[in-house]
Design a protein around this motif. Structure first.
Motif, PDB file in Angstrom:
ATOM      1  N   LYS A  12       5.515   1.080   2.539  1.00  0.00           N
ATOM      2  CA  LYS A  12       5.706   0.455   1.226  1.00  0.00           C
ATOM      3  C   LYS A  12       5.867  -1.053   1.374  1.00  0.00           C
ATOM      4  N   LYS A  13       6.626  -1.457   2.382  1.00  0.00           N
ATOM      5  CA  LYS A  13       6.815  -2.890   2.625  1.00  0.00           C
ATOM      6  C   LYS A  13       5.471  -3.560   2.936  1.00  0.00           C
ATOM      7  N   LEU A  14       4.663  -2.909   3.759  1.00  0.00           N
ATOM      8  CA  LEU A  14       3.330  -3.442   4.077  1.00  0.00           C
ATOM      9  C   LEU A  14       2.468  -3.510   2.818  1.00  0.00           C
ATOM     10  N   PHE A  15       2.529  -2.468   1.988  1.00  0.00           N
ATOM     11  CA  PHE A  15       1.729  -2.452   0.761  1.00  0.00           C
ATOM     12  C   PHE A  15       2.110  -3.630  -0.134  1.00  0.00           C
ATOM     13  N   VAL A  16       3.401  -3.834  -0.313  1.00  0.00           N
ATOM     14  CA  VAL A  16       3.874  -4.933  -1.163  1.00  0.00           C
ATOM     15  C   VAL A  16       3.404  -6.278  -0.601  1.00  0.00           C
ATOM     16  N   GLN A  17       3.485  -6.435   0.720  1.00  0.00           N
ATOM     17  CA  GLN A  17       3.121  -7.707   1.346  1.00  0.00           C
ATOM     18  C   GLN A  17       1.614  -7.947   1.394  1.00  0.00           C
ATOM     19  N   ARG A  18       0.839  -6.876   1.632  1.00  0.00           N
ATOM     20  CA  ARG A  18      -0.571  -7.065   1.957  1.00  0.00           C
ATOM     21  C   ARG A  18      -1.564  -6.518   0.921  1.00  0.00           C
ATOM     22  N   CYS A  19      -1.120  -5.604   0.051  1.00  0.00           N
ATOM     23  CA  CYS A  19      -2.070  -4.884  -0.809  1.00  0.00           C
ATOM     24  C   CYS A  19      -1.820  -5.026  -2.308  1.00  0.00           C
ATOM     25  N   LEU A  20      -0.554  -5.187  -2.681  1.00  0.00           N
ATOM     26  CA  LEU A  20      -0.158  -5.150  -4.094  1.00  0.00           C
ATOM     27  C   LEU A  20      -0.842  -6.224  -4.938  1.00  0.00           C
ATOM     28  N   GLN A  21      -1.192  -7.321  -4.339  1.00  0.00           N
ATOM     29  CA  GLN A  21      -1.861  -8.386  -5.078  1.00  0.00           C
ATOM     30  C   GLN A  21      -3.177  -7.886  -5.698  1.00  0.00           C
ATOM     31  N   CYS A  22      -3.838  -6.951  -5.011  1.00  0.00           N
ATOM     32  CA  CYS A  22      -5.149  -6.487  -5.470  1.00  0.00           C
ATOM     33  C   CYS A  22      -5.194  -5.027  -5.919  1.00  0.00           C
ATOM     34  N   HIS A  23      -4.171  -4.232  -5.582  1.00  0.00           N
ATOM     35  CA  HIS A  23      -4.201  -2.796  -5.882  1.00  0.00           C
ATOM     36  C   HIS A  23      -2.909  -2.323  -6.540  1.00  0.00           C
ATOM     37  N   SER A  24      -3.030  -1.287  -7.368  1.00  0.00           N
ATOM     38  CA  SER A  24      -1.870  -0.575  -7.896  1.00  0.00           C
ATOM     39  C   SER A  24      -1.978   0.871  -7.428  1.00  0.00           C
ATOM     40  N   GLU A  26       0.219   3.551  -9.094  1.00  0.00           N
ATOM     41  CA  GLU A  26       0.781   4.492 -10.065  1.00  0.00           C
ATOM     42  C   GLU A  26      -0.316   5.128 -10.916  1.00  0.00           C
ATOM     43  N   LYS A  27      -0.043   6.357 -11.359  1.00  0.00           N
ATOM     44  CA  LYS A  27      -0.981   7.066 -12.236  1.00  0.00           C
ATOM     45  C   LYS A  27      -1.165   6.253 -13.509  1.00  0.00           C
ATOM     46  N   GLY A  28      -2.410   6.026 -13.874  1.00  0.00           N
ATOM     47  CA  GLY A  28      -2.718   5.249 -15.070  1.00  0.00           C
ATOM     48  C   GLY A  28      -2.599   3.751 -14.851  1.00  0.00           C
ATOM     49  N   GLY A  29      -2.349   3.344 -13.601  1.00  0.00           N
ATOM     50  CA  GLY A  29      -2.227   1.918 -13.286  1.00  0.00           C
ATOM     51  C   GLY A  29      -3.550   1.192 -13.494  1.00  0.00           C
ATOM     52  N   LYS A  30      -3.446  -0.070 -13.789  1.00  0.00           N
ATOM     53  CA  LYS A  30      -4.629  -0.872 -14.062  1.00  0.00           C
ATOM     54  C   LYS A  30      -5.339  -1.266 -12.773  1.00  0.00           C
ATOM     55  N   HIS A  31      -6.654  -1.398 -12.882  1.00  0.00           N
ATOM     56  CA  HIS A  31      -7.423  -1.982 -11.783  1.00  0.00           C
ATOM     57  C   HIS A  31      -7.092  -3.464 -11.743  1.00  0.00           C
ATOM     58  N   LYS A  32      -7.058  -4.020 -10.557  1.00  0.00           N
ATOM     59  CA  LYS A  32      -6.872  -5.461 -10.386  1.00  0.00           C
ATOM     60  C   LYS A  32      -8.170  -5.963  -9.752  1.00  0.00           C
ATOM     61  N   THR A  33      -8.073  -6.862  -8.782  1.00  0.00           N
ATOM     62  CA  THR A  33      -9.263  -7.270  -8.040  1.00  0.00           C
ATOM     63  C   THR A  33      -9.853  -6.059  -7.339  1.00  0.00           C
ATOM     64  N   GLY A  34      -8.967  -5.160  -6.894  1.00  0.00           N
ATOM     65  CA  GLY A  34      -9.369  -3.891  -6.299  1.00  0.00           C
ATOM     66  C   GLY A  34      -8.969  -2.754  -7.227  1.00  0.00           C
TER      67      GLY A  34
END
Length: 109
Positions: A12-24, A26-34
């Motif tokens: 989770k820490k890695l996701f927040v640091q490296r992935c969250l900017q472009c991905h979500s 959660e169910k029904g979460g919005k698309h971002k850059t990814g």
């Protein structure tokens, strides 16, 4: 290929640091850059409804699982040449295993 067991909290820490900017996740979460990653496991590449993928991603035709993510997350552009994902990858096996454990836990539909 055997994927090591990962630590969900570290992932989770890695996701927040490296992935969250472009991905979500959660169910029904919005698309971002990814794309939103909910329902990722068992889905074929390029298939998240409503996201505009590259032909390379759509045509790769693999199904996401621990083994495919383990290879992909090391070097996305090598695994899917032509992907628009700009992430350089995670070289450390344990980092990839941790992130996969978090994704497996957090993206269940």
């Amino acid at each position: 290929m055997s994927v090591p067991d990962g630590d969900i909290a570290k992932g989770k820490k890695l996701f927040v640091q490296r992935c969250l900017q472009c991905h979500s996740v959660e169910k029904g979460g919005k698309h971002k850059t990814g794309p939103n990653l909910n329902g990722l496991f068992g889905r074929k590449t390029g298939q998240a409804p409503g996201f505009s993928y590259t032909a390379a991603n759509v045509n790769k035709g693999i199904t996401w699982g621990k083994d495919t993510l383990f290879i992909y997350l090391e070097n996305p552009k090598k695994y899917i040449p032509g992907t628009k994902m700009v992430f350089a990858g995670l070289k450390k096996k344990n980092d990839r295993a941790d992130l996969i454990a978090y994704l497996e836990d957090s993206t269940k539909p």
